[in-house]
Enzyme design. Structure first.
Site, PDB file in Angstrom:
ATOM      1  N   ASN A 474       0.851  -1.274   0.031  1.00  0.00           N
ATOM      2  CA  ASN A 474       0.109   0.010   0.054  1.00  0.00           C
ATOM      3  C   ASN A 474       0.721   1.239   0.122  1.00  0.00           C
ATOM      4  O   ASN A 474       1.925   1.384   0.769  1.00  0.00           O
ATOM      5  CB  ASN A 474      -0.787  -0.113   1.253  1.00  0.00           C
ATOM      6  CG  ASN A 474      -2.113  -1.001   1.183  1.00  0.00           C
ATOM      7  OD1 ASN A 474      -2.965  -0.843   0.617  1.00  0.00           O
ATOM      8  ND2 ASN A 474      -1.561  -2.083   1.753  1.00  0.00           N
ATOM      9  N   GLU A 593     -11.882  -8.073  -0.505  1.00  0.00           N
ATOM     10  CA  GLU A 593     -11.198  -8.068   0.884  1.00  0.00           C
ATOM     11  C   GLU A 593     -12.365  -8.568   1.936  1.00  0.00           C
ATOM     12  O   GLU A 593     -13.600  -8.333   1.722  1.00  0.00           O
ATOM     13  CB  GLU A 593     -10.807  -6.637   1.202  1.00  0.00           C
ATOM     14  CG  GLU A 593      -9.684  -6.077   0.269  1.00  0.00           C
ATOM     15  CD  GLU A 593      -9.208  -4.848   0.695  1.00  0.00           C
ATOM     16  OE1 GLU A 593      -8.203  -4.560   1.247  1.00  0.00           O
ATOM     17  OE2 GLU A 593     -10.115  -3.737   0.692  1.00  0.00           O
TER      18      GLU A 593
END
Length: 646
Positions: A474, A593
């Site tokens: 990320n 997710e």
């Protein structure tokens, strides 16, 4: 003759003469009395006494008039009239005194005649120097006095008087030159002074404009951030025991307005919102634009909690009314955080921070309503301060680490890679959630340094994993909205020696909204270097389709807020199907997710989602456990292959 069209010069001439003319009259009276006294008994009484007395009385009257005028302001028009009158009187009085002196000349002896010459010269010089600010009057008096003297003494038959007359004749020419030169300098000085005054006035006006601009927002006309805090400081200082109520209002959904409708539409929305807020706050407090789409309001400390809540809700409600623009209608909402001074005053920064924290809490829950800062918020705020402080003093190289969560194909259950998740075990605070320390790192400006440390760990981990496995990492908003930071990360990736194509760099829609143009440039640069780019938390930001259209993503990750309830919420399921179909049509992969149950996995697989991760497959694990799991899986695969071969 005075210049009627130059008011500054007229007033300057009058002011200068008001101090010089009384002196001239005083000199005339004194000299006239002296000549009169020496000629009484020699000349006729009417000539020696009565006539000079009358002229002296006239001089005294004019002296008193000028003395009184000095204390009374005059207009340029009045000054012009007074100067013209002074011209005429200068000629009349000079002619009178000169004629009187010449009349006495024939009655005296040589000494008395010398006194007449002295009187005329002194009178002429006095008139010149006292009337130089009115050159026409000075020239008239010079011409009369010196002409009378020169003519009288030139034909006197006395060699001394004739020589004196000739000297005065030449001297008069010099005096005329001095008069004209002095007045040119005087008028030039007046003009220069007027120019300086105009410049000073312009400067003062500019300073006034700058001061107004320094305290007002130029777009909306409301008070700006500086003015807001000045007023807040003033209210706290005037009554520390009854601090004001402070509220902050944020426009929910404003950020995409500029991208979709353009900056002109965004400016219109801000100005219209400001006008609505100003109308609502009339008589109840003051409103300011603090920056971007954030507004603040201040209410007196005596305001009740109910009234503060009502005004905050009115602000939120008025934002729901559509903003009509030529290209259509813009619909927004608003969230409000209020710091109510129940526990006494703090500094203006502390009160603002409480309102800001209440606003943040409201926006993180649902938005569109009012939230008061509370004791629970105070504890959370203390925790946030502690995290900020610990981040500043922390040793990231020792305290930061990564855990890895598997990414699985939903159709077949094959392991394709991992997502690297940041962990911080602070020596001061112990384990801190990423939901707390990552926003804190962005607030304190150290997130880029944190990213570099975590990326180094991620690249080292990739070297230990099989080459067919990918790793998702990320990036923060600061990482992709700063070209130098992005270049440094790219250099770090290349120097690691790993295959860049194995790396999935994940960015959020919120990061794109910070500075879309720079973010888009950085995304293209990273993709051209070989890295894959994933759009994380899809569906929680704004204008998602616009971002997908303008940037070529390799994956779209469906936010877990949709995934967790997809097996029981048809709307969430429909959204997931739409995203999966969008990805298939674009030729990219979809990732879900937060898969926690077999039912959710089955529903997602049936909806066409390609990849998934979540507790159903595995919780995030340290690198050692991940490598051990990979080795065990490889061992089972090898054993199964051997059995099949045998």
């Amino acid at each position: 003759m005075p210049r009627r069209d130059d008011s500054k010069l007229l007033l300057a001439q009058f002011e200068a003469l008001s101090t010089r003319v009384p002196i001239l009259y005083m000199l005339l009276v004194i000299n006239a009395v002296a000549v009169s006294m020496t000629h009484i008994g020699t000349a006729p009484l009417w000539l020696a006494a009565y006539l000079p007395v009358l002229m002296s009385i006239l001089c005294i009257v004019r002296l008193l008039w000028w003395q009184t005028r000095r204390r009374v302001p005059v207009t340029p028009e009045a000054a012009y009239r007074y100067l013209r009158r002074t011209e005429r009187l200068a000629g009349i009085l000079t002619l009178g005194f000169a004629s009187w002196a010449v009349g006495l000349y024939q009655y005296g002896d040589a000494y008395q005649q010398g006194q007449i010459a002295y009187f005329l010269v002194v009178t002429g010089i006095s008139c010149i120097f006292c009337l130089m600010h009115l050159p026409s009057a000075a020239l008239i008096t010079t011409a009369i006095t010196f002409s009378f003297m020169v003519v009288t003494f030139l034909f006197s038959g006395n060699a001394v008087f004739i020589a004196t007359a000739l000297s005065v004749a030449f001297l008069s020419v010099a005096f005329v030159s001095v008069i004209l030169s002095y007045f040119d300098n005087f008028s030039g000085l007046v003009e220069l002074t007027a120019a300086l005054e105009r410049k000073q006035e312009e400067t003062e006006q500019l300073n006034e404009v700058n001061s107004r601009n320094a305290l007002h927002d130029q777009l909306t006309g409301l008070a700006n951030r500086r003015s807001f805090f000045q007023q807040l400081d003033g209210l706290i200082g005037s009554d520390p025991h009854r601090p004001p109520v402070v509220g902050l209002v944020d426009l929910d959904g404003f950020k995409p307005v500029n991208d979709i409708f353009g900056h002109a539409a965004g400016d219109f929305v801000l100005k219209e919102a400001a006008a609505r807020f100003h109308a609502l706050s009339q008589g109840e407090g003051s409103v300011a634009r603090l920056g971007g789409d954030e507004f603040g309001f201040i209410l007196p400390g005596c305001t009740s909690r109910e009234d503060a809540a009502a005004l905050g809700q009115a602000f939120c409600t008025t934002l729901r009314e559509p903003f009509e623009i030529p290209g259509g209608s813009i619909r927004l909402s608003g969230s409000c955080g209020i710091a109510y001074p129940e526990d006494g005053a703090g500094t203006s920064e502390e009160i603002y921070e409480r309102a800001d924290f209440a606003l943040y809490q409201m926006k993180s829950k649902r938005g569109g309503a009012v939230e008061f800062f509370s004791s629970d918020h105070q504890q959370l705020l203390k925790r946030r301060h502690a995290i900020d402080f610990a981040l500043q003093a922390g040793d990231f190289s020792r305290e930061l680490s990564l855990e890895f969560q598997p990414v699985i194909t939903l159709d077949g259950g094959r392991l394709v890679g991992f997502e690297a998740l940041a962990r911080w075990n602070s020596s001061r605070l112990g384990p801190v959630s990423p939901n707390d320390f990552i926003p804190a790192a962005e607030r304190t400006g150290i997130v880029s340094r944190m990213t570099a440390i975590l990326l180094s760990q991620a690249l080292d981990a990739m070297k230990l994993m099989p080459d067919h496995l990918r790793l998702a990492f990320n990036l923060s908003a600061r990482d992709i909205c700063d070209r130098e930071t992005a270049l440094a990360l790219l250099v770090q990736i290349r120097q690691s020696g790993i295959d860049v194509s194995r790396l999935d760099l994940e960015i959020t829609e919120t990061a794109l909204l910070s500075d879309f143009d720079t973010a888009a440039e950085v995304v293209r640069m990273l993709r051209s270097a070989g890295a894959s780019i994933s759009l994380d938390d899809f569906g929680t930001g704004f204008s998602s389709l616009s971002h997908v259209h303008r940037l070529e993503f390799d994956k779209i990750k469906i936010d877990k807020s949709f995934v967790l309830k997809c097996d029981r919420d048809e709307r969430s399921m429909n959204i997931i199907r739409s995203v999966a179909n969008l990805c298939h049509n674009l030729g990219i992969q979809s990732v879900a997710e937060g898969i926690e149950t077999a039912e959710i996995r089955t529903a997602l697989q049936a909806s066409g989602v390609d990849l998934g991760q979540g507790y159903f497959f595995s919780r995030p694990q340290p690198l050692a456990a991940v490598l051990q799991g990979i080795a065990m899986e490889d061992g089972r695969a090898a054993a199964d292959g051997a059995r099949l071969a045998g």
